[in-house]
Design an enzyme around this catalytic site. Sequence first.
Site, PDB file in Angstrom:
ATOM      1  N   HIS A 178       0.843  -1.200   0.000  1.00  0.00           N
ATOM      2  CA  HIS A 178       0.000   0.000   0.000  1.00  0.00           C
ATOM      3  C   HIS A 178       0.874   1.243   0.000  1.00  0.00           C
ATOM      4  O   HIS A 178       2.098   1.163  -0.118  1.00  0.00           O
ATOM      5  CB  HIS A 178      -0.978  -0.019   1.172  1.00  0.00           C
ATOM      6  CG  HIS A 178      -0.312  -0.194   2.513  1.00  0.00           C
ATOM      7  ND1 HIS A 178       0.511   0.762   3.052  1.00  0.00           N
ATOM      8  CD2 HIS A 178      -0.338  -1.223   3.389  1.00  0.00           C
ATOM      9  CE1 HIS A 178       0.941   0.334   4.221  1.00  0.00           C
ATOM     10  NE2 HIS A 178       0.468  -0.865   4.444  1.00  0.00           N
ATOM     11  N   CYS A 233      -5.554 -16.229  25.694  1.00  0.00           N
ATOM     12  CA  CYS A 233      -6.807 -16.303  24.950  1.00  0.00           C
ATOM     13  C   CYS A 233      -6.583 -17.166  23.724  1.00  0.00           C
ATOM     14  O   CYS A 233      -5.754 -16.830  22.882  1.00  0.00           O
ATOM     15  CB  CYS A 233      -7.283 -14.913  24.538  1.00  0.00           C
ATOM     16  SG  CYS A 233      -8.662 -14.973  23.361  1.00  0.00           S
ATOM     17  N   CYS A 241     -11.149 -11.106  27.417  1.00  0.00           N
ATOM     18  CA  CYS A 241     -10.420 -10.673  26.230  1.00  0.00           C
ATOM     19  C   CYS A 241     -11.234  -9.613  25.495  1.00  0.00           C
ATOM     20  O   CYS A 241     -12.406  -9.822  25.210  1.00  0.00           O
ATOM     21  CB  CYS A 241     -10.183 -11.887  25.321  1.00  0.00           C
ATOM     22  SG  CYS A 241      -9.820 -11.415  23.609  1.00  0.00           S
ATOM     23  N   LYS A 250     -13.524  14.190  -2.769  1.00  0.00           N
ATOM     24  CA  LYS A 250     -14.368  13.811  -3.897  1.00  0.00           C
ATOM     25  C   LYS A 250     -13.668  12.768  -4.759  1.00  0.00           C
ATOM     26  O   LYS A 250     -14.242  11.803  -5.185  1.00  0.00           O
ATOM     27  CB  LYS A 250     -14.665  15.055  -4.749  1.00  0.00           C
ATOM     28  CG  LYS A 250     -15.822  15.864  -4.220  1.00  0.00           C
ATOM     29  CD  LYS A 250     -16.148  16.977  -5.177  1.00  0.00           C
ATOM     30  CE  LYS A 250     -15.595  18.297  -4.698  1.00  0.00           C
ATOM     31  NZ  LYS A 250     -15.673  19.343  -5.686  1.00  0.00           N
ATOM     32  N   HIS A 298     -12.522 -11.166  22.010  1.00  0.00           N
ATOM     33  CA  HIS A 298     -13.432 -12.305  21.966  1.00  0.00           C
ATOM     34  C   HIS A 298     -14.450 -12.299  23.094  1.00  0.00           C
ATOM     35  O   HIS A 298     -15.379 -13.107  23.096  1.00  0.00           O
ATOM     36  CB  HIS A 298     -12.623 -13.602  21.992  1.00  0.00           C
ATOM     37  CG  HIS A 298     -11.788 -13.800  20.774  1.00  0.00           C
ATOM     38  ND1 HIS A 298     -10.539 -13.239  20.640  1.00  0.00           N
ATOM     39  CD2 HIS A 298     -12.045 -14.456  19.614  1.00  0.00           C
ATOM     40  CE1 HIS A 298     -10.050 -13.572  19.460  1.00  0.00           C
ATOM     41  NE2 HIS A 298     -10.934 -14.287  18.811  1.00  0.00           N
ATOM     42  N   LYS A 349     -12.820   9.109  -2.935  1.00  0.00           N
ATOM     43  CA  LYS A 349     -13.864   8.314  -2.304  1.00  0.00           C
ATOM     44  C   LYS A 349     -13.915   6.903  -2.868  1.00  0.00           C
ATOM     45  O   LYS A 349     -14.024   5.932  -2.146  1.00  0.00           O
ATOM     46  CB  LYS A 349     -15.214   8.990  -2.532  1.00  0.00           C
ATOM     47  CG  LYS A 349     -15.824   9.497  -1.238  1.00  0.00           C
ATOM     48  CD  LYS A 349     -17.135  10.184  -1.518  1.00  0.00           C
ATOM     49  CE  LYS A 349     -17.359  11.313  -0.525  1.00  0.00           C
ATOM     50  NZ  LYS A 349     -18.381  12.227  -0.936  1.00  0.00           N
ATOM     51  N   HIS A 362       4.043   1.406   2.290  1.00  0.00           N
ATOM     52  CA  HIS A 362       5.184   0.639   1.779  1.00  0.00           C
ATOM     53  C   HIS A 362       5.880   1.411   0.658  1.00  0.00           C
ATOM     54  O   HIS A 362       7.101   1.473   0.588  1.00  0.00           O
ATOM     55  CB  HIS A 362       4.715  -0.696   1.193  1.00  0.00           C
ATOM     56  CG  HIS A 362       4.035  -1.603   2.176  1.00  0.00           C
ATOM     57  ND1 HIS A 362       2.785  -2.103   1.967  1.00  0.00           N
ATOM     58  CD2 HIS A 362       4.441  -2.095   3.375  1.00  0.00           C
ATOM     59  CE1 HIS A 362       2.439  -2.886   2.989  1.00  0.00           C
ATOM     60  NE2 HIS A 362       3.425  -2.884   3.858  1.00  0.00           N
ATOM     61  N   CYS A 380      -7.310 -15.416  20.339  1.00  0.00           N
ATOM     62  CA  CYS A 380      -6.272 -14.496  19.856  1.00  0.00           C
ATOM     63  C   CYS A 380      -4.927 -15.195  19.692  1.00  0.00           C
ATOM     64  O   CYS A 380      -4.030 -14.677  19.055  1.00  0.00           O
ATOM     65  CB  CYS A 380      -6.070 -13.336  20.821  1.00  0.00           C
ATOM     66  SG  CYS A 380      -7.547 -12.370  21.118  1.00  0.00           S
TER      67      CYS A 380
END
Length: 639
Positions: A19, A127, A144, A296, A147, A299, A22, A130
């Site tokens: 993205h 957990c 947790c 604009k 969860h 979006k 990066h 997780c």
Amino acid sequence: MSEVFYITTPIYYVNARPHLGHAYTTIAADVAARFARMQGKDTYFLTGTDEHGDKIVKAAAKEDKSPRTYVDAISAEFRKLWPELSITHDQFIRTTDPEHIRVVQYLLQKIYDAGDIYFSEYEGLYCYGCERFYTEKELVDGKCPDHLTEPEKIQEANYFFRMGRYQEWLVDYIHKNQDFIRPERYRNEILAFLREPLEDLCISRPVSRLQWGIPLPFDDRFVTYVWFDALTNYVSALGYPEGDKFTTYWPAAQHIVAKDIIKPHGIYWPTMLKAAGIPVYTHLNVHGYWNIAETKMSKSLGNVVDPLAMKNTYGSDTFRYFLMREMVFGLDASFSEEALVTRINADLANDIGNLFSRVIAMTHKYYGGKVPAPHGTKTASMDFGLKAGALQATETFEEQMPLMAFHKALMAVWAFIGQLNKYIDATAPWELQKNGQQAELDTVMYNLLEGLRIVTGLISPVMPETSVKMQQHLGLEDSQPVRLETLKQWGCLPSGHTLPKAIRLFPRIETKTDADTTPPPPPAPRGLKDAKPAIGIEDVGRMDLRVGHIIRAEAIKKSEKLLKLQVSLGEEIRQVVAGIAQDYSPESLIGLQVTLVANLKPAKLMGVRSEGMILAANGENGLCLASFDRPVQAGSIVK
RNA sequence: GGCGAUGUAGCUCAGCUGGUUAGAGCAUGCGGCUCAUAUCCGCAGAGUCCGGGGUUCAAGUCCCUGCAUCGCCA
């Protein structure tokens, strides 16, 4: 100054596709690397992917793939992206590379032998959802937070790195090396963190919980966990401990990271190096985040900016320039296509693009494209501080680039570009031409071309493609990499050779102003003629399509095209006006099954009310109603 | 809760160790040029430099305090 330069990006965790973040980090590293090469330094530039850990296992399982297949695919995406953005890394390392794995194990063993890794059993709240431990404080009502289940108390044993042992040393080191971590705000953050006692670092996971990792060399019931594996890439890539590259480049190591991973890089990594007896790197350069502005234009992009899409739309150089110019290194910045377009038009198209175009065009107009020779002292009055401006720009550039202050470096270049534009205004070459002031004209035009040569060189780390294009059009040998030294000398551009015609370096991007409130359409998914912008399933769902049976049809007076139809939808009968009179006679329609847009707002056509719309294909032989190949009950939903 | 940062023109930001009428880019308005990608150049408007105290001959710049935003830690 050192003759060597080693720059790294973090290795990117492959649980997500590349993205904007990066792209920024990698481009910044590339710009730094290109600048170092420009200084004549022996440069090594490393990037890569981080591929172990439970998140990868999970992400792979989600796509029904093995971890190996999964990481191969995502890693390849990064590797394919970088050339698109003109990234010139020397190596792309993967934590799944056998050489890397060997070095991680070597390093673990070394630190273990030195007594800085110990085994410890402990009890904690775990957990299972997780797959991690929680501290009491992290829990909400003893549960947790993710969860909402109560974690279980379990016992586990793991290996720990005695990081705390090096706390004092590290604090001292940071104090003694003011620019070890920069900019300063992050140095302060690290120091603030180090005011509290530093806990030892858990560096393993039992194989029972995680297999996708590098086995500890001294206990194969465990694999090493995350940071120990990942950080080691910076030396494993160089062939530590004995590789030539390690000997050569490591003393000049610099890292670039985003602010979210300063702790591992500013604390874990230096202490690991210290424990392993490796000298620490020279600089940790920390940058901020890109906030994606909801505008604009953006979006349709959602919250993720796809670097490749940006490159494909605006070009690699343009995208690079924007990222380097817009963000103050170290601070957050906001990304929007509007800001990008503003930069393109103002800085690139208007300032540098137009300057280049007008100077080359005049060279053709006045000299048939041949570079004139300047007349030295005879026309010294035509200087207008241009040479000084060029040197100033180059010196500021040279000063700011090593500090990663890319925006300041570029501002200096643009100040000079502005000066060149003013210079044209002040000297008015067209007047000199008209007045037959040949010597002055020669000098002015030479100065402008020479100024462009310097601009070309200065922008080369940020906009390599444009730089090469400009060099070709200035008649410079593009096979020769630009050297900073030659940019400090005025008069390097040879005279007498003929230049190619001018080109548009950066076409302006027309922006739609005020009246246009609808976002510009995203690209159509396929190469269809007259393709419409892409829509989502929800857009399709907004149409209420029904099967209608035509029960009556009549012509509308004075209309060649329109017919008035009564269409049965089972429960109700709609009056619909359809523009099909040229292809269908009223009689032929009775009893036909058609597709009706049932929730279209009623409208009046030729004074006749219409409560829907009949769909038809516009074929070569006229209209053809969208019908059904079997009898369907009137009013049935079409989807 | 602790530590820290930031708050300057409509927007994005410069303003180093306190010192002439607070700057740049973008945007806006006006003027000029015509070589150029309707580009370039010049001029102009606009700011209680977050609020309130204080130090000083002098504070956007230092100190205290309040507010707002953000970050790190807990």
